[in-house]
Write an enzyme that holds these catalytic residues in place. Structure first.
Site, mmCIF file in Angstrom:
data_model
loop_
_atom_site.group_PDB
_atom_site.id
_atom_site.type_symbol
_atom_site.label_atom_id
_atom_site.label_comp_id
_atom_site.label_asym_id
_atom_site.label_seq_id
_atom_site.Cartn_x
_atom_site.Cartn_y
_atom_site.Cartn_z
ATOM 1 N N LYS A 180 -12.388 -1.083 8.337
ATOM 2 C CA LYS A 180 -11.295 -2.211 8.973
ATOM 3 C C LYS A 180 -12.139 -2.142 10.467
ATOM 4 O O LYS A 180 -12.628 -3.051 11.600
ATOM 5 C CB LYS A 180 -9.582 -2.040 8.268
ATOM 6 C CG LYS A 180 -9.534 -2.345 7.612
ATOM 7 C CD LYS A 180 -8.114 -2.307 7.072
ATOM 8 C CE LYS A 180 -7.934 -2.476 5.462
ATOM 9 N NZ LYS A 180 -8.298 -3.548 4.498
ATOM 10 N N ASP A 205 -1.157 6.831 6.897
ATOM 11 C CA ASP A 205 -2.312 5.868 5.959
ATOM 12 C C ASP A 205 -2.758 4.885 7.344
ATOM 13 O O ASP A 205 -2.010 3.844 7.200
ATOM 14 C CB ASP A 205 -1.872 4.641 4.423
ATOM 15 C CG ASP A 205 -2.715 4.595 4.136
ATOM 16 O OD1 ASP A 205 -3.872 4.100 5.317
ATOM 17 O OD2 ASP A 205 -3.107 3.395 3.353
ATOM 18 N N TRP A 232 0.933 -1.196 0.054
ATOM 19 C CA TRP A 232 0.383 0.336 0.057
ATOM 20 C C TRP A 232 0.720 1.153 0.373
ATOM 21 O O TRP A 232 0.535 2.363 -0.591
ATOM 22 C CB TRP A 232 -0.795 0.016 1.168
ATOM 23 C CG TRP A 232 -1.979 -1.108 1.149
ATOM 24 C CD1 TRP A 232 -1.999 -2.182 1.822
ATOM 25 C CD2 TRP A 232 -3.231 -1.462 -0.027
ATOM 26 N NE1 TRP A 232 -2.737 -3.176 1.610
ATOM 27 C CE2 TRP A 232 -3.712 -2.797 0.016
ATOM 28 C CE3 TRP A 232 -3.309 -0.382 -0.882
ATOM 29 C CZ2 TRP A 232 -4.119 -3.176 -0.688
ATOM 30 C CZ3 TRP A 232 -4.311 -1.552 -1.874
ATOM 31 C CH2 TRP A 232 -5.268 -2.066 -2.084
#
Length: 370
Positions: free
Chosen positions: A196, A172, A102
Protein backbone atom coordinates in the site's frame (compact mmCIF):
# COMPACT_ATOMS: atom_id res chain seq x y z
CA UNK A 1 1.62 6.64 -22.26
CA UNK A 2 -1.03 8.08 -19.96
CA UNK A 3 -0.83 6.66 -16.42
CA UNK A 4 -4.01 5.27 -14.91
CA UNK A 5 -5.81 7.21 -12.21
CA UNK A 6 -5.09 4.42 -9.74
CA UNK A 7 -7.12 4.30 -6.51
CA UNK A 8 -6.65 0.59 -5.87
CA UNK A 9 -6.67 -0.54 -2.24
CA UNK A 10 -3.69 -2.85 -2.64
CA UNK A 11 -1.56 -3.68 -4.46
CA UNK A 12 -1.70 0.03 -4.99
CA UNK A 13 -0.05 2.89 -6.86
CA UNK A 14 3.72 3.14 -6.81
CA UNK A 15 5.61 6.41 -7.38
CA UNK A 16 6.22 6.95 -11.07
CA UNK A 17 9.81 8.01 -10.38
CA UNK A 18 10.43 4.69 -8.64
CA UNK A 19 9.08 2.72 -11.57
CA UNK A 20 11.22 4.70 -14.02
CA UNK A 21 14.36 4.13 -11.97
CA UNK A 22 13.61 0.42 -11.71
CA UNK A 23 13.08 0.33 -15.46
CA UNK A 24 16.44 1.98 -16.07
CA UNK A 25 18.18 -0.61 -13.85
CA UNK A 26 16.09 -3.57 -14.95
CA UNK A 27 18.77 -5.39 -16.93
CA UNK A 28 21.86 -4.12 -15.14
CA UNK A 29 21.83 -3.26 -11.45
CA UNK A 30 24.97 -1.58 -10.14
CA UNK A 31 27.00 -2.64 -13.21
CA UNK A 32 26.61 -6.33 -12.38
CA UNK A 33 25.27 -7.23 -15.80
CA UNK A 34 22.26 -8.77 -14.04
CA UNK A 35 18.78 -7.80 -12.98
CA UNK A 36 18.22 -7.47 -9.24
CA UNK A 37 16.05 -10.59 -9.57
CA UNK A 38 19.09 -12.56 -10.73
CA UNK A 39 21.39 -11.53 -7.90
CA UNK A 40 22.30 -13.92 -5.13
CA UNK A 41 20.76 -12.74 -1.88
CA UNK A 42 24.19 -13.41 -0.37
CA UNK A 43 25.97 -11.09 -2.79
CA UNK A 44 27.55 -7.82 -1.73
CA UNK A 45 25.33 -5.91 -4.15
CA UNK A 46 22.10 -7.25 -2.72
CA UNK A 47 23.34 -6.94 0.86
CA UNK A 48 23.93 -3.24 0.21
CA UNK A 49 20.38 -2.84 -1.16
CA UNK A 50 18.93 -4.80 1.77
CA UNK A 51 20.76 -2.86 4.48
CA UNK A 52 20.06 0.46 2.77
CA UNK A 53 16.32 -0.27 2.92
CA UNK A 54 16.53 -1.06 6.64
CA UNK A 55 18.57 2.04 7.47
CA UNK A 56 16.41 4.37 5.37
CA UNK A 57 13.23 3.13 7.03
CA UNK A 58 14.84 3.64 10.45
CA UNK A 59 15.78 7.16 9.46
CA UNK A 60 12.39 8.09 7.99
CA UNK A 61 10.41 6.75 10.94
CA UNK A 62 12.97 7.75 13.58
CA UNK A 63 13.06 4.18 14.88
CA UNK A 64 14.92 3.94 18.22
CA UNK A 65 18.06 1.82 18.61
CA UNK A 66 16.30 -0.74 20.78
CA UNK A 67 14.13 -1.86 17.85
CA UNK A 68 14.86 -4.25 15.01
CA UNK A 69 13.48 -4.02 11.49
CA UNK A 70 12.65 -7.38 9.93
CA UNK A 71 11.69 -8.13 6.34
CA UNK A 72 9.39 -11.15 6.30
CA UNK A 73 6.99 -12.89 3.95
CA UNK A 74 3.41 -14.09 4.28
CA UNK A 75 1.79 -10.67 4.44
CA UNK A 76 0.15 -9.13 7.47
CA UNK A 77 -2.06 -12.23 7.58
CA UNK A 78 0.85 -14.41 8.71
CA UNK A 79 1.61 -11.89 11.45
CA UNK A 80 -1.85 -12.57 12.85
CA UNK A 81 -0.38 -15.94 13.90
CA UNK A 82 3.29 -15.08 14.43
CA UNK A 83 2.53 -12.38 16.98
CA UNK A 84 0.67 -14.62 19.46
CA UNK A 85 3.08 -17.47 18.80
CA UNK A 86 5.98 -15.28 19.90
CA UNK A 87 4.40 -12.95 22.46
CA UNK A 88 1.47 -14.78 24.02
CA UNK A 89 2.63 -17.10 26.79
CA UNK A 90 0.49 -19.95 28.08
CA UNK A 91 -0.24 -18.21 31.39
CA UNK A 92 -1.15 -14.84 29.85
CA UNK A 93 -3.78 -13.30 27.60
CA UNK A 94 -3.83 -10.87 24.69
CA UNK A 95 -6.23 -7.95 24.36
CA UNK A 96 -7.72 -6.91 21.01
CA UNK A 97 -9.58 -3.83 19.83
CA UNK A 98 -11.97 -4.55 16.97
CA UNK A 99 -12.37 -1.82 14.37
CA UNK A 100 -12.97 -3.81 11.19
CA UNK A 101 -12.52 -7.02 9.26
CA UNK A 102 -8.74 -7.20 9.59
CA UNK A 103 -8.74 -6.84 13.36
CA UNK A 104 -11.40 -9.57 13.44
CA UNK A 105 -9.14 -11.84 11.40
CA UNK A 106 -6.18 -11.08 13.67
CA UNK A 107 -8.28 -12.02 16.70
CA UNK A 108 -9.48 -15.28 15.16
CA UNK A 109 -5.90 -16.41 14.53
CA UNK A 110 -4.77 -15.44 18.02
CA UNK A 111 -7.60 -17.48 19.54
CA UNK A 112 -6.00 -20.57 18.02
CA UNK A 113 -2.78 -19.86 19.90
CA UNK A 114 -3.87 -18.71 23.35
CA UNK A 115 -6.30 -16.76 25.50
CA UNK A 116 -7.67 -13.53 24.08
CA UNK A 117 -10.11 -10.83 25.10
CA UNK A 118 -11.93 -8.11 23.18
CA UNK A 119 -11.49 -4.90 25.18
CA UNK A 120 -13.27 -2.52 22.80
CA UNK A 121 -15.24 -2.76 19.57
CA UNK A 122 -17.27 -0.60 17.22
CA UNK A 123 -18.87 -3.52 15.42
CA UNK A 124 -22.27 -2.58 16.83
CA UNK A 125 -22.17 0.66 14.82
CA UNK A 126 -20.92 -1.08 11.66
CA UNK A 127 -17.35 0.03 12.25
CA UNK A 128 -18.08 3.66 11.47
CA UNK A 129 -15.71 4.93 14.16
CA UNK A 130 -12.66 4.26 16.31
CA UNK A 131 -13.33 3.59 20.01
CA UNK A 132 -12.71 6.37 22.47
CA UNK A 133 -9.50 5.83 24.41
CA UNK A 134 -11.47 6.00 27.64
CA UNK A 135 -13.54 3.00 26.50
CA UNK A 136 -10.51 0.74 26.07
CA UNK A 137 -10.04 -1.05 29.38
CA UNK A 138 -7.15 -3.42 28.77
CA UNK A 139 -5.61 -5.87 31.21
CA UNK A 140 -2.53 -4.43 32.93
CA UNK A 141 -0.97 -7.92 32.77
CA UNK A 142 -1.82 -8.54 29.11
CA UNK A 143 0.88 -9.91 26.85
CA UNK A 144 -0.01 -7.13 24.43
CA UNK A 145 -2.83 -4.89 23.18
CA UNK A 146 -3.51 -5.26 19.45
CA UNK A 147 -5.01 -2.57 17.20
CA UNK A 148 -5.38 -2.00 13.47
CA UNK A 149 -4.32 1.59 12.87
CA UNK A 150 -6.21 2.12 9.59
CA UNK A 151 -9.19 0.17 8.35
CA UNK A 152 -9.16 -0.09 4.58
CA UNK A 153 -12.62 -1.58 4.21
CA UNK A 154 -14.52 0.86 6.41
CA UNK A 155 -12.37 3.97 5.96
CA UNK A 156 -11.55 4.68 9.59
CA UNK A 157 -8.20 5.53 11.18
CA UNK A 158 -6.74 6.03 14.65
CA UNK A 159 -5.76 9.66 15.23
CA UNK A 160 -4.47 9.12 18.78
CA UNK A 161 -3.06 5.85 20.07
CA UNK A 162 -3.53 4.32 23.52
CA UNK A 163 -0.72 4.90 26.00
CA UNK A 164 -0.32 1.33 27.22
CA UNK A 165 2.78 1.94 29.36
CA UNK A 166 4.13 -1.52 30.30
CA UNK A 167 1.78 -3.45 28.04
CA UNK A 168 3.27 -3.75 24.52
CA UNK A 169 1.08 -1.99 21.96
CA UNK A 170 0.96 -4.04 18.75
CA UNK A 171 -0.32 -2.36 15.59
CA UNK A 172 -1.19 -3.58 12.14
CA UNK A 173 -0.18 -0.52 10.09
CA UNK A 174 -0.41 -2.16 6.69
CA UNK A 175 -2.41 0.67 5.14
CA UNK A 176 -1.03 3.78 6.82
CA UNK A 177 2.59 3.10 7.72
CA UNK A 178 4.86 5.96 6.62
CA UNK A 179 1.83 8.17 5.94
CA UNK A 180 2.15 10.33 9.06
CA UNK A 181 4.57 10.88 11.91
CA UNK A 182 4.22 8.47 14.84
CA UNK A 183 6.24 7.86 17.99
CA UNK A 184 7.57 4.35 17.43
CA UNK A 185 8.69 4.11 21.05
CA UNK A 186 5.02 3.93 22.10
CA UNK A 187 4.70 0.56 20.34
CA UNK A 188 6.06 -2.85 21.12
CA UNK A 189 5.59 -4.12 17.58
CA UNK A 190 4.42 -2.60 14.29
CA UNK A 191 3.77 -4.72 11.21
CA UNK A 192 2.74 -3.85 7.68
CA UNK A 193 2.26 -5.50 4.35
CA UNK A 194 4.19 -3.41 1.85
CA UNK A 195 1.66 -3.28 -0.96
CA UNK A 196 0.00 0.00 0.00
CA UNK A 197 2.58 2.60 1.08
CA UNK A 198 5.94 0.81 1.04
CA UNK A 199 6.26 -1.02 -2.24
CA UNK A 200 4.95 -4.09 -4.07
CA UNK A 201 3.30 -7.12 -2.56
CA UNK A 202 5.49 -9.96 -1.30
CA UNK A 203 7.24 -8.36 1.66
CA UNK A 204 6.07 -7.58 5.18
CA UNK A 205 7.87 -5.12 7.44
CA UNK A 206 8.01 -5.84 11.17
CA UNK A 207 9.37 -3.24 13.58
CA UNK A 208 9.83 -4.94 16.94
CA UNK A 209 11.32 -3.92 20.27
CA UNK A 210 14.36 -6.06 20.92
CA UNK A 211 13.28 -7.22 24.38
CA UNK A 212 10.17 -8.83 22.87
CA UNK A 213 12.28 -11.22 20.81
CA UNK A 214 12.99 -14.43 22.71
CA UNK A 215 15.63 -16.95 21.66
CA UNK A 216 14.32 -19.66 23.97
CA UNK A 217 11.00 -20.49 22.35
CA UNK A 218 12.00 -23.86 20.97
CA UNK A 219 8.39 -24.90 20.46
CA UNK A 220 7.87 -22.26 17.75
CA UNK A 221 8.62 -23.42 14.19
CA UNK A 222 11.90 -21.93 13.01
CA UNK A 223 10.45 -19.74 10.27
CA UNK A 224 7.77 -18.38 12.61
CA UNK A 225 10.20 -17.33 15.33
CA UNK A 226 11.21 -13.66 15.27
CA UNK A 227 14.62 -14.57 16.67
CA UNK A 228 15.38 -16.59 13.53
CA UNK A 229 15.01 -13.50 11.38
CA UNK A 230 16.64 -11.11 13.82
CA UNK A 231 19.74 -13.31 14.11
CA UNK A 232 20.09 -13.59 10.32
CA UNK A 233 19.26 -9.97 9.41
CA UNK A 234 16.12 -11.28 7.67
CA UNK A 235 18.26 -13.44 5.39
CA UNK A 236 17.67 -16.86 6.97
CA UNK A 237 16.19 -18.06 3.69
CA UNK A 238 15.92 -16.53 0.23
CA UNK A 239 14.00 -13.25 0.65
CA UNK A 240 11.80 -11.55 -1.98
CA UNK A 241 14.74 -9.70 -3.47
CA UNK A 242 12.79 -7.70 -6.07
CA UNK A 243 10.28 -6.51 -3.47
CA UNK A 244 13.07 -5.40 -1.11
CA UNK A 245 14.81 -3.55 -3.94
CA UNK A 246 11.60 -1.71 -4.84
CA UNK A 247 10.96 -0.99 -1.16
CA UNK A 248 14.40 0.58 -1.01
CA UNK A 249 13.57 2.80 -3.99
CA UNK A 250 10.23 3.86 -2.48
CA UNK A 251 11.99 4.83 0.75
CA UNK A 252 14.53 6.87 -1.22
CA UNK A 253 11.64 8.58 -3.00
CA UNK A 254 9.96 9.39 0.32
CA UNK A 255 13.20 10.81 1.69
CA UNK A 256 13.80 12.95 -1.41
CA UNK A 257 10.22 14.20 -1.23
CA UNK A 258 10.85 15.66 2.20
CA UNK A 259 10.26 12.72 4.50
CA UNK A 260 7.18 11.94 6.55
CA UNK A 261 6.47 15.60 7.32
CA UNK A 262 5.95 16.38 3.64
CA UNK A 263 4.12 13.12 2.99
CA UNK A 264 1.70 13.79 5.84
CA UNK A 265 1.06 17.28 4.51
CA UNK A 266 0.32 15.91 1.03
CA UNK A 267 -1.97 13.20 2.38
CA UNK A 268 -4.02 15.74 4.33
CA UNK A 269 -4.53 17.82 1.19
CA UNK A 270 -5.61 14.79 -0.82
CA UNK A 271 -8.08 13.60 1.80
CA UNK A 272 -9.54 17.07 2.29
CA UNK A 273 -10.32 17.35 -1.42
CA UNK A 274 -12.39 14.17 -1.39
CA UNK A 275 -14.07 14.71 1.96
CA UNK A 276 -15.05 18.21 0.83
CA UNK A 277 -16.65 16.69 -2.28
CA UNK A 278 -18.64 14.39 0.01
CA UNK A 279 -19.57 16.97 2.65
CA UNK A 280 -20.62 19.63 0.13
CA UNK A 281 -22.85 17.27 -1.87
CA UNK A 282 -26.00 17.84 0.22
CA UNK A 283 -26.18 14.14 1.03
CA UNK A 284 -25.71 12.83 -2.51
CA UNK A 285 -22.48 11.24 -1.30
CA UNK A 286 -22.53 9.74 2.19
CA UNK A 287 -19.25 9.00 3.95
CA UNK A 288 -19.18 5.74 5.90
CA UNK A 289 -16.85 6.89 8.68
CA UNK A 290 -17.79 9.42 11.32
CA UNK A 291 -15.85 12.68 10.79
CA UNK A 292 -13.61 12.25 13.85
CA UNK A 293 -12.57 8.77 12.70
CA UNK A 294 -12.07 9.39 8.98
CA UNK A 295 -9.14 7.75 7.26
CA UNK A 296 -6.64 9.80 5.26
CA UNK A 297 -5.78 6.65 3.32
CA UNK A 298 -9.14 5.13 2.33
CA UNK A 299 -12.11 7.39 1.62
CA UNK A 300 -15.29 5.30 1.71
CA UNK A 301 -18.70 6.52 0.61
CA UNK A 302 -22.06 5.54 -0.86
CA UNK A 303 -24.52 7.15 -3.27
CA UNK A 304 -28.34 7.38 -2.94
CA UNK A 305 -28.92 3.81 -4.19
CA UNK A 306 -27.21 0.82 -5.82
CA UNK A 307 -28.25 1.81 -9.33
CA UNK A 308 -26.68 5.25 -9.05
CA UNK A 309 -23.56 3.72 -7.52
CA UNK A 310 -23.17 1.35 -10.45
CA UNK A 311 -23.60 4.20 -12.92
CA UNK A 312 -21.05 6.27 -11.00
CA UNK A 313 -18.52 3.42 -10.97
CA UNK A 314 -19.00 2.66 -14.67
CA UNK A 315 -18.64 6.28 -15.73
CA UNK A 316 -15.61 6.65 -13.46
CA UNK A 317 -14.05 3.61 -15.10
CA UNK A 318 -14.79 5.03 -18.55
CA UNK A 319 -13.05 8.25 -17.45
CA UNK A 320 -9.89 6.35 -16.47
CA UNK A 321 -10.38 5.95 -12.72
CA UNK A 322 -9.30 2.54 -11.40
CA UNK A 323 -10.17 0.78 -8.14
CA UNK A 324 -13.12 2.83 -6.88
CA UNK A 325 -15.33 -0.15 -6.04
CA UNK A 326 -15.86 -0.68 -2.33
CA UNK A 327 -14.66 -3.90 -0.74
CA UNK A 328 -16.78 -6.88 -1.81
CA UNK A 329 -17.93 -7.41 1.80
CA UNK A 330 -19.54 -3.96 2.17
CA UNK A 331 -20.05 -2.54 -1.32
CA UNK A 332 -20.23 1.19 -1.93
CA UNK A 333 -17.25 3.14 -3.20
CA UNK A 334 -13.71 3.58 -1.94
CA UNK A 335 -10.83 5.77 -3.04
CA UNK A 336 -7.50 4.61 -1.65
CA UNK A 337 -5.16 7.58 -1.64
CA UNK A 338 -1.89 6.17 -0.37
CA UNK A 339 1.38 8.08 -0.43
CA UNK A 340 2.12 7.52 -4.12
CA UNK A 341 -1.28 8.72 -5.37
CA UNK A 342 -0.67 12.22 -6.78
CA UNK A 343 -2.61 15.20 -5.46
CA UNK A 344 -3.63 15.95 -9.05
CA UNK A 345 -5.39 12.59 -9.33
CA UNK A 346 -7.40 13.35 -6.19
CA UNK A 347 -8.36 16.73 -7.62
CA UNK A 348 -9.53 15.01 -10.80
CA UNK A 349 -11.62 12.58 -8.76
CA UNK A 350 -13.14 15.36 -6.66
CA UNK A 351 -14.05 17.24 -9.85
CA UNK A 352 -15.52 14.07 -11.35
CA UNK A 353 -17.66 13.52 -8.25
CA UNK A 354 -19.01 17.05 -8.39
CA UNK A 355 -19.71 16.84 -12.13
CA UNK A 356 -21.38 13.44 -11.85
CA UNK A 357 -23.72 14.74 -9.14
CA UNK A 358 -24.61 17.81 -11.18
CA UNK A 359 -25.19 15.83 -14.37
CA UNK A 360 -27.30 13.20 -12.63
CA UNK A 361 -29.46 15.72 -10.81
CA UNK A 362 -29.97 17.82 -13.95
CA UNK A 363 -31.04 14.69 -15.82
CA UNK A 364 -33.47 13.71 -13.08
CA UNK A 365 -34.90 17.23 -13.02
CA UNK A 366 -35.42 17.16 -16.77
CA UNK A 367 -37.20 13.79 -16.58
CA UNK A 368 -39.39 15.04 -13.71
CA UNK A 369 -40.44 18.13 -15.66
CA UNK A 370 -41.00 16.24 -18.91
Amino acid sequence: MKRALNFNAGPAALPEDVLKRAQSEWLNIDNTGMSVMELSHRSDTFETIHNHAIQTLKELMDIPENYDVLFLQGGASLQFSMIPMNLLKADSLADYVLTGSWSEKALQEAKKIGTTRVVASTKDVNYTSIPKLSDIVYNQDAAYLHITSNNTIYGTQWNVFPDTKNVPLVADMSSDILSKKIDVSKFGLIYAGAQKNLGPSGITVVIIRKDLISDSLDEIPTMLNYHTHQASNSLYNTPPTLAIYLLSLVLDWAKDLGGITKIEENNAKKAELLYHAIDSSDGFYQGHAKPDSRSYMNVTFTLPNKEIEQEFLQKAKDAGFIGLNGHRSVGGCRASIYNAVPLEHCQELADFMKNFKKTYQNREKTLFNA
